[in-house]
Scaffold this motif. Sequence first.
Motif, PDB file in Angstrom:
ATOM      1  N   PRO A  67       0.781  -1.239   0.000  1.00  0.00           N
ATOM      2  CA  PRO A  67       0.000   0.000   0.000  1.00  0.00           C
ATOM      3  C   PRO A  67       0.812   1.288   0.000  1.00  0.00           C
ATOM      4  N   LEU A  68       1.852   1.406   0.780  1.00  0.00           N
ATOM      5  CA  LEU A  68       2.573   2.675   0.849  1.00  0.00           C
ATOM      6  C   LEU A  68       3.665   2.796  -0.209  1.00  0.00           C
ATOM      7  N   VAL A  69       3.853   1.754  -1.005  1.00  0.00           N
ATOM      8  CA  VAL A  69       4.837   1.797  -2.090  1.00  0.00           C
ATOM      9  C   VAL A  69       4.135   2.061  -3.416  1.00  0.00           C
ATOM     10  N   HIS A  70       3.003   1.438  -3.628  1.00  0.00           N
ATOM     11  CA  HIS A  70       2.233   1.613  -4.855  1.00  0.00           C
ATOM     12  C   HIS A  70       1.192   2.720  -4.627  1.00  0.00           C
ATOM     13  N   GLY A  71       1.410   3.856  -5.278  1.00  0.00           N
ATOM     14  CA  GLY A  71       0.574   5.030  -5.059  1.00  0.00           C
ATOM     15  C   GLY A  71      -0.903   4.814  -5.319  1.00  0.00           C
ATOM     16  N   TRP A  72      -1.229   4.063  -6.371  1.00  0.00           N
ATOM     17  CA  TRP A  72      -2.642   3.847  -6.699  1.00  0.00           C
ATOM     18  C   TRP A  72      -3.352   3.097  -5.578  1.00  0.00           C
ATOM     19  N   LEU A  73      -2.638   2.186  -4.927  1.00  0.00           N
ATOM     20  CA  LEU A  73      -3.237   1.413  -3.845  1.00  0.00           C
ATOM     21  C   LEU A  73      -3.415   2.279  -2.595  1.00  0.00           C
ATOM     22  N   THR A  74      -2.433   3.116  -2.309  1.00  0.00           N
ATOM     23  CA  THR A  74      -2.545   4.047  -1.188  1.00  0.00           C
ATOM     24  C   THR A  74      -3.718   5.002  -1.422  1.00  0.00           C
ATOM     25  N   ALA A  75      -3.838   5.508  -2.639  1.00  0.00           N
ATOM     26  CA  ALA A  75      -4.945   6.414  -2.964  1.00  0.00           C
ATOM     27  C   ALA A  75      -6.290   5.713  -2.806  1.00  0.00           C
ATOM     28  N   LYS A  76      -6.363   4.437  -3.202  1.00  0.00           N
ATOM     29  CA  LYS A  76      -7.603   3.662  -3.031  1.00  0.00           C
ATOM     30  C   LYS A  76      -7.988   3.577  -1.562  1.00  0.00           C
ATOM     31  N   ILE A  77      -7.013   3.376  -0.702  1.00  0.00           N
ATOM     32  CA  ILE A  77      -7.297   3.259   0.733  1.00  0.00           C
ATOM     33  C   ILE A  77      -7.847   4.577   1.276  1.00  0.00           C
ATOM     34  N   PHE A  78      -7.227   5.695   0.896  1.00  0.00           N
ATOM     35  CA  PHE A  78      -7.726   6.992   1.363  1.00  0.00           C
ATOM     36  C   PHE A  78      -9.111   7.298   0.792  1.00  0.00           C
ATOM     37  N   LEU A  79      -9.323   6.968  -0.466  1.00  0.00           N
ATOM     38  CA  LEU A  79     -10.650   7.158  -1.059  1.00  0.00           C
ATOM     39  C   LEU A  79     -11.690   6.273  -0.383  1.00  0.00           C
ATOM     40  N   LEU A  80     -11.306   5.071  -0.004  1.00  0.00           N
ATOM     41  CA  LEU A  80     -12.215   4.169   0.697  1.00  0.00           C
ATOM     42  C   LEU A  80     -12.650   4.765   2.026  1.00  0.00           C
ATOM     43  N   ILE A  81     -11.710   5.332   2.758  1.00  0.00           N
ATOM     44  CA  ILE A  81     -12.054   5.977   4.038  1.00  0.00           C
ATOM     45  C   ILE A  81     -13.020   7.133   3.786  1.00  0.00           C
ATOM     46  N   GLY A  82     -12.750   7.928   2.758  1.00  0.00           N
ATOM     47  CA  GLY A  82     -13.645   9.029   2.411  1.00  0.00           C
ATOM     48  C   GLY A  82     -15.028   8.538   1.995  1.00  0.00           C
ATOM     49  N   TYR A  83     -15.063   7.445   1.241  1.00  0.00           N
ATOM     50  CA  TYR A  83     -16.335   6.854   0.812  1.00  0.00           C
ATOM     51  C   TYR A  83     -17.152   6.390   2.014  1.00  0.00           C
ATOM     52  N   ILE A  84     -16.501   5.761   2.968  1.00  0.00           N
ATOM     53  CA  ILE A  84     -17.201   5.287   4.156  1.00  0.00           C
ATOM     54  C   ILE A  84     -17.793   6.457   4.927  1.00  0.00           C
ATOM     55  N   ILE A  85     -17.016   7.506   5.116  1.00  0.00           N
ATOM     56  CA  ILE A  85     -17.497   8.678   5.859  1.00  0.00           C
ATOM     57  C   ILE A  85     -18.646   9.355   5.111  1.00  0.00           C
ATOM     58  N   ALA A  86     -18.476   9.575   3.818  1.00  0.00           N
ATOM     59  CA  ALA A  86     -19.535  10.208   3.029  1.00  0.00           C
ATOM     60  C   ALA A  86     -20.788   9.334   3.015  1.00  0.00           C
ATOM     61  N   GLY A  87     -20.607   8.020   2.902  1.00  0.00           N
ATOM     62  CA  GLY A  87     -21.740   7.102   2.914  1.00  0.00           C
ATOM     63  C   GLY A  87     -22.510   7.148   4.222  1.00  0.00           C
ATOM     64  N   LEU A  88     -21.786   7.275   5.323  1.00  0.00           N
ATOM     65  CA  LEU A  88     -22.454   7.404   6.628  1.00  0.00           C
ATOM     66  C   LEU A  88     -23.344   8.644   6.663  1.00  0.00           C
ATOM     67  N   PHE A  89     -22.813   9.763   6.167  1.00  0.00           N
ATOM     68  CA  PHE A  89     -23.595  10.997   6.148  1.00  0.00           C
ATOM     69  C   PHE A  89     -24.776  10.890   5.183  1.00  0.00           C
ATOM     70  N   ALA A  90     -24.568  10.230   4.060  1.00  0.00           N
ATOM     71  CA  ALA A  90     -25.626  10.108   3.054  1.00  0.00           C
ATOM     72  C   ALA A  90     -26.807   9.287   3.563  1.00  0.00           C
ATOM     73  N   LEU A  91     -26.559   8.317   4.415  1.00  0.00           N
ATOM     74  CA  LEU A  91     -27.624   7.441   4.898  1.00  0.00           C
ATOM     75  C   LEU A  91     -28.149   7.828   6.279  1.00  0.00           C
ATOM     76  N   ARG A  92     -27.610   8.874   6.864  1.00  0.00           N
ATOM     77  CA  ARG A  92     -28.037   9.315   8.198  1.00  0.00           C
ATOM     78  C   ARG A  92     -29.341  10.093   8.100  1.00  0.00           C
ATOM     79  N   THR A  93     -30.363   9.597   8.752  1.00  0.00           N
ATOM     80  CA  THR A  93     -31.686  10.218   8.666  1.00  0.00           C
ATOM     81  C   THR A  93     -31.795  11.510   9.469  1.00  0.00           C
ATOM     82  N   THR A  94     -30.888  11.752  10.383  1.00  0.00           N
ATOM     83  CA  THR A  94     -30.966  12.956  11.212  1.00  0.00           C
ATOM     84  C   THR A  94     -30.457  14.201  10.491  1.00  0.00           C
ATOM     85  N   LEU A  95     -29.856  14.029   9.335  1.00  0.00           N
ATOM     86  CA  LEU A  95     -29.341  15.167   8.569  1.00  0.00           C
ATOM     87  C   LEU A  95     -30.376  15.618   7.546  1.00  0.00           C
ATOM     88  N   GLY A  96     -30.261  16.858   7.132  1.00  0.00           N
ATOM     89  CA  GLY A  96     -31.168  17.398   6.131  1.00  0.00           C
ATOM     90  C   GLY A  96     -30.900  16.823   4.752  1.00  0.00           C
TER      91      GLY A  96
END
Length: 125
Positions: A67-96
């Motif tokens: 992961p930390l040697v191959h840039g595309w794989l490192t970027a995938k990991i960071f994007l995955l974390i962002g996807y999880i966070i954004a997905g949590l907000f997208a499915l949260r019913t308490t938000l507008g």
Amino acid sequence: MSAYLILKHLHVTTAYLTVVLFALRLLLDAVGKPDWRKTPLRWIPHVNDTILLAAAISLLFVTPWVPLVHGWLTAKIFLLIGYIIAGLFALRTTLGAPTRVVAAVLALVQITAIFHLALNKPVLW
């Protein structure tokens, strides 16, 4: 069939299923059917994502990618974390609705970038 091919097919299949399940839950919320939260659709994505993660980690053991040697794989990991966070907000019913829509779009953009990186494996740095 080699372990690599089995793991790769499992990883790809569960990755596509992740997107389908996320889009389905977004769609059900968008059309006013929040009762999906009382069905197996509430926990099935978590089981799928656990299998997806296990396959991804297993692939690291049978391939030379680091992961930390191959840039595309490192970027995938960071994007995955962002996807999880954004997905949590997208499915949260308490938000507008506007916040949820922006989060959903952001999650879908990130998952698109993850698929692009996975398919093309570009040299990033």
